[in-house]
Each structure stands twice: as C-alpha cells, then as structure tokens.
Scaffold this active site. Structure first.
Site, PDB file in Angstrom:
ATOM      1  N   PHE A 153       0.804  -1.228   0.000  1.00  0.00           N
ATOM      2  CA  PHE A 153       0.000   0.000   0.000  1.00  0.00           C
ATOM      3  C   PHE A 153       0.832   1.271   0.000  1.00  0.00           C
ATOM      4  CE2 PHE A 153       0.920  -0.228   4.553  1.00  0.00           C
ATOM      5  CZ  PHE A 153       1.126   1.109   4.852  1.00  0.00           C
ATOM      6  N   LYS A 177      -1.463  -7.172  -9.174  1.00  0.00           N
ATOM      7  CA  LYS A 177      -2.412  -7.221  -8.047  1.00  0.00           C
ATOM      8  C   LYS A 177      -2.054  -6.074  -7.118  1.00  0.00           C
ATOM      9  CE  LYS A 177      -3.324  -8.395  -4.259  1.00  0.00           C
ATOM     10  NZ  LYS A 177      -3.705  -7.370  -3.272  1.00  0.00           N
ATOM     11  N   GLU A 180      -5.162  -3.835  -1.857  1.00  0.00           N
ATOM     12  CA  GLU A 180      -6.602  -3.561  -1.738  1.00  0.00           C
ATOM     13  C   GLU A 180      -6.857  -2.272  -0.967  1.00  0.00           C
ATOM     14  OE1 GLU A 180      -4.861  -5.893  -0.380  1.00  0.00           O
ATOM     15  OE2 GLU A 180      -5.373  -6.158   1.753  1.00  0.00           O
ATOM     16  N   SER A 230       5.255  -7.124   3.322  1.00  0.00           N
ATOM     17  CA  SER A 230       5.809  -7.469   4.632  1.00  0.00           C
ATOM     18  C   SER A 230       6.602  -8.784   4.563  1.00  0.00           C
ATOM     19  CB  SER A 230       4.680  -7.582   5.654  1.00  0.00           C
ATOM     20  OG  SER A 230       3.758  -8.553   5.221  1.00  0.00           O
ATOM     21  N   CYS A 285       9.810   1.469   3.432  1.00  0.00           N
ATOM     22  CA  CYS A 285      10.745   0.399   3.800  1.00  0.00           C
ATOM     23  C   CYS A 285      12.144   0.969   3.975  1.00  0.00           C
ATOM     24  CB  CYS A 285      10.742  -0.703   2.750  1.00  0.00           C
ATOM     25  SG  CYS A 285      11.411  -0.153   1.184  1.00  0.00           S
ATOM     26  N   GLU A 388       9.827  -4.258  13.143  1.00  0.00           N
ATOM     27  CA  GLU A 388       9.412  -3.206  12.200  1.00  0.00           C
ATOM     28  C   GLU A 388       8.153  -2.529  12.742  1.00  0.00           C
ATOM     29  OE1 GLU A 388       7.932  -4.292   8.240  1.00  0.00           O
ATOM     30  OE2 GLU A 388       8.967  -2.524   7.441  1.00  0.00           O
TER      31      GLU A 388
END
Ligand code: NAD
Length: 532
Positions: A153, A177, A180, A230, A285, A388
C-alpha cells in the site's frame, strides 16, 4: 475507456470487469476514515480470466521488436507526466501521503518507465567465436510469458512501476495485483495504458487479497512473480513460487539503523534524520527506525544532535499539504504503532516526543493520525528497537563505541538499509564496510538507489527472498530467459570466379600448409567436430 469512478473493478483484456462473486471491499481515506469507494474482491475465476487474457496477448506482444514496445512505453511516460497531478490527488486520498510525497511517488515510478524505454540498448545479447572451425555462440533474451506483480500500500504508483515497465518492454504480459488498501491509483493508470496504445490483454489488473494472490501464484501459465510487502508474506510467496519451480523476487520489511558519529554536521544530519523517519508518516521500507548516537551521552555534540532532531520533528504539522505529515494507513496500523509506544514505556524507555497528542488534536477528522514520536531507550532489547514499527517512530539509543553500533545493527534480522552520519570519509568507509544491509547512505537517511541501480535488501535476511533483483539490470535478467545458440556452418566451397585476391592467397597458403601462424596448436576438446 474507463470512466473516473469510485468502484474499482478488475481490468482484463482492456475492459473493466466486475468480480465474479460481486464482492467488494471498502476503500477508506486514512485522513478521515470516510469510505471513498469499493474495490473488487477477486476469486479464482477472475484470476483465470486475467491470466488467460495475458496469455492470449503474449504471442503478438512478444513478436514485436523491443524498439516497438519501447515506443509505446515512451507514450506512456508522457501520459504519466501530464496526469501526474491527478494521480497524486488519488494517492493523497487513498494513502494519506502529503501532496509533495504523492507527486514524488509518481515521478519516481516514472523514472523506471523512462529506464525501460532504453531496453533496446540495454537488453542486447552477446556473440563470440568459442572454438576453431567457426563455432560461434550467441545469446538472446526471450520474455518469460505471463508475469505477476503483487504490491503493497505504501507507494501506490512507484512500486507497481518498479516491475511493470521493464517486464513489458522485455516482451512479457502482466497481471498486477495492487494493494486492496490503495487500488484507485493503478485503476486510473489503466486509462493511460489504453491511451498509450498497449494492446488489449498486455496489462491486466486483478484486485483482491490473499485468495487472488494464491490463485495467481498457482496458475500454471504464470511464469514469474514479483512481490513487495511485509516479510512473513514475502517469505510465504517465495516458498510457494519455489514449490512450483517459478522464478520469484520477494522484497520484505525493514528495520533501518542510522548511526550518528560525534563529528557529523548536527544541522544537516538532524534535518535528514527527521525526514527519514517521519516522511510518508514512517511508512517506507527505507525509513529510519533506530538512531544510534555514538559517544558520551552527555557530550555536547550528542546532546546538540538529539535536541535538533526533537526540535525539528516537533515542528511538523498534521495534514496532507506540502511539508505536513499525513496519517497512517488504517486503524490496525495505528493500533500496532501505539502498542510499540506503550510497550516501550513499560520497558522503561522515555518518550521524548509523544505523537499520541495528535489523536485528540485530529479527533474531529476520525482519521488515523499519530504524530512524530521519539523514544529514548535504555535497553537495546526493547521491542520497538527490534521489530518493524512502520510508523513515524524513532528509537534512539546511545552507544559508546563504533563496534557497539555495528554489533546492534548487525544483530537485527533485516538487511534493507542503513546510514552513517559523519564529516570524515574514512569513518564513513569503516562503517559502510561493516553494516549488514544492502542500501547504504552516507549522510543520507533514505539511501534509495535510482535507476539504473537495483533496489532491495540482502538475501539471507528478512528483507529479501527469492531470486535475482527488482529494477535496473537485475530486472532485465529477472524478466527474460537467456537462450544460447551455438552454431557451426560448413565452410562453403567458393567458386574460383567469385574469389578475391585475398581469398586466393589464403587458399594457396592452406594448400601449402602455411596457415595458423606456425605457433603452438590449440587442442579443442569440445565435440564441435561431431566426433563420437
Ligand atoms: P502486506 O504484506 O500486508 O501486503 C502486500 C501485498 O500482499 C498486498 O497486495 C496484499 O493484498 C497482499 N497480501 C497480504 N497478505 C497476504 C497473504 N497472507 N498472502 C498473500 N498475499 C497477501 O504489506 P503492506 O502492509 O501492504 O506493505 C507494508 C510492508 O511492505 C512493510 O513491511 C514494508 O516494509 C514493506 N515494503 C517493502 C519494500 C521493499 O522494497 N523491501 C517496499 C515497500 C514496502
């Protein structure tokens, strides 16, 4: 042509297609928690349709020259530039970045599009004579077929464009993909895909979550998968791809350490550290997560640096305008970040700057707001020091020696990025040779390699799984198969009347046994002579 809409369907074979189940998820604006649309929840049959379209488009697309495909990509590049503001507004509304960050998301993604237009120059093969008797070897790069890209995302435009452009110009067809949580941006991009002139079926979108991803990986016509997200999901995806013997690059999470030496320039370092940990609300990241301040905790340099970091972070205002800091993506994410702050307090850490104040300050918006937070840890084993967090939280820890800083950085299970702040080149060299991460910054807290360099963490850590690389020449390697052709042609008997003088002389020499220059004879052990 797709209409601008808040219903995000799939995009298959050049058309908007509702999910077969007719199930949708809400799309939430993280600044207000208002529902701004709905996104298709795809199942196996939707994936089958998208892969079938991509597979049908592959023969004609891959038969084009690289140059012809690059020409369409060039059109796409121009369209992205002219629609950058519109795309950035979508990013602000679905992701919560500030407008400057959103424009940068688009501009950086478009850099890979630009790089991909150079593939006619970059993906040539090699040729060499490898044995006597005119045996040559050449290689060429063939596209793989249908490839899949699964993205997170936090960069709705840039991360999908790490892979799409290179995969496409190399001759593959793609099923993407999107996350969402942020599907609006890439759905809008499909309009530009159409306008640029990509043939139907070359680029397809399947929206959804785990079900769609699993069906994509398992589909026998899917040849390769890239994933960014992730660490646990990255690992599971790489494992699943490998169980099918499919090529996969899977980039995971991060825990990036910044090491500040007493000789660093406190003014510029503090600005950079704040941008690194609080930019994009810490949801990068590449974001700084742990600041290791080297030297006497009460030393004037160390105190000055920390003071400046706190001062600059305190000045940040909530919002999505330039220079402001947006919300985090959703409520689970907010709760996770709050959990790390609370846990740190229990572990005896001191909260030097408490971003929880934004919750009441911005409560009227109902958004997922949390301000820049700075935690001063007494124990390096604290949870926030090791996991994280993915939010605007900086863990600060004092170390006495360089070796202690390296030991802490090396012990963390991730290996994405690290940075050193110093005014001395020799000191920088000492650290960049010892930290265990693959993207290193010297006085730069977000050391993002730009094209043509590759991006990604170290294999053997929780930041990278699978094979090869994303972006740069590593991606050209990833998205192509090298085909090697070894050839030997019988020497033709050239009729005398077409022989030139040179050839006649050569023939005479051969007949008199004078060829080869009289040196040592090379014994050719390869069976190119057709011996049994
Ligand atoms: P995520 O792993 O939750 O989701 C990433 C993608 O995988 C999404 O498309 C999602 O729908 C799908 N997905 C989620 N769970 C799945 C499952 N169980 N099985 C199959 N697919 C699944 O990641 P996120 O929250 O969207 O993104 C944040 C994470 O991404 C952070 O950990 C961040 O460090 C990482 N990230 C890494 C890089 C990098 O280059 N290493 C870049 C950006 C983000």
């Amino acid at each position: 042509m797709l209409a601008t809409t808040t219903t995000v369907d799939n995009y298959i074979n050049g058309q908007a297609v509702p999910p077969s189940s007719n199930d949708y998820l809400d799309i939430i604006n993280p600044s207000t928690c208002a529902i701004i649309g709905k996104v298709a929840l795809s199942r196996h049959s939707d994936v089958n349709a998208a892969v079938a379209a991509a597979n049908a488009a592959f023969p004609a697309w891959s038969a084009l020259t690289v140059k012809a495909r690059a020409a369409i990509m060039l059109e796409f590049h121009a369209l992205i530039r002219s629609h950058a503001n519109e795309l950035a507004q979508l990013i602000v509304s679905e992701n919560g970045k500030n407008i400057t960050e959103a424009l940068a998301d688009v501009a950086k993604g478009n850099e890979t599009v630009e790089y991909a237009t150079s593939l006619p120059q970059l993906m040539q093969g090699k040729i060499d004579y490898v044995s006597s008797g005119g045996v040559s070897c050449r290689d060429r790069r063939d596209p793989l077929g249908v490839v899949v890209s699964i993205v997170p995302f936090n960069f709705p435009f840039m991360v999908p464009h790490w892979t799409l452009p290179i995969a496409l110009v190399a001759g593959n067809t793609v099923v993407l993909k999107p996350s969402e949580k942020v599907p609006l941006t890439m759905y809008k991009v499909m309009e530009l895909v159409e306008k640029a002139g990509f043939p139907k079926g070359v680029v397809n979108l399947v929206n959804g979550t785990k079900d769609a991803v699993t069906s994509l990986i398992d589909h026998p016509l899917v040849k390769a998968v890239t994933f960014v997200g992730s660490s646990p999901v990255a690992k599971s995806i790489a494992d699943r791809c490998h169980s099918w013997n499919k090529r996969c690059t899977a980039l995971g999470g991060a825990k990036n350490h910044l090491i500040a030496l007493p000789d660093c320039d406190a003014e510029s370092a503090s600005s950079d550290i704040v941008v690194s940990y609080a930019g994009c609300a810490g949801q990068r990241c590449m974001a700084a997560s742990v600041l290791l301040i080297v030297g006497d905790e009460n030393g004037s340099e160390q105190r000055e640096l920390l003071h400046k970091v706190i001062e600059k972070a305190s000045a940040i205002q909530p919002g999505t305008g330039p220079g402001q800091m947006g919300p985090v993506i959703d409520e689970p994410s907010l709760n996770k970040i709050l959990g790390y702050i609370e846990q740190s307090e229990k572990e005896g850490a001191e909260i030097l700057l408490d971003g929880r104040s934004w919750i009441s300050r911005m409560g009227h918006t109902k958004g997922n707001w949390i301000g820049p937070t700075i935690i001063h840890h007494k124990n390096k084993s604290d949870k926030a020091m090791n996991e994280e967090v993915f939010g605007p939280v900086l863990s600060v820890y004092h170390v006495n020696t360089w070796q202690e800083a390296i030991a802490i950085e090396n012990a963390n299970p991730f290996g994405n990025a690290a940075a050193i702040y110093t005014s001395n080149g020799g000191h920088a060299e000492w650290f960049t040779r010892r930290v265990r991460a693959s993207m290193l910054g010297v006085n730069i807290g977000i050391p993002v390699p730009r094209e043509p360099f590759s991006f990604g963490g170290l294999y053997g850590t929780r930041s990278k799984y699978g094979d090869m690389d994303i972006t740069g020449d590593g991606a050209i390697e990833f998205f192509t198969n090298r085909i090697k052709i070894t050839s030997k042609w019988p020497t033709p008997t050239v009729p005398e009347y077409v022989m030139g003088v040179e050839q006649q002389q050569q023939q005479q020499q051969n007949e008199q046994g004078m060829g080869g220059g009289g040196g040592a004879t090379t014994v050719d052990h390869a069976n190119f002579a057709g011996r049994m």
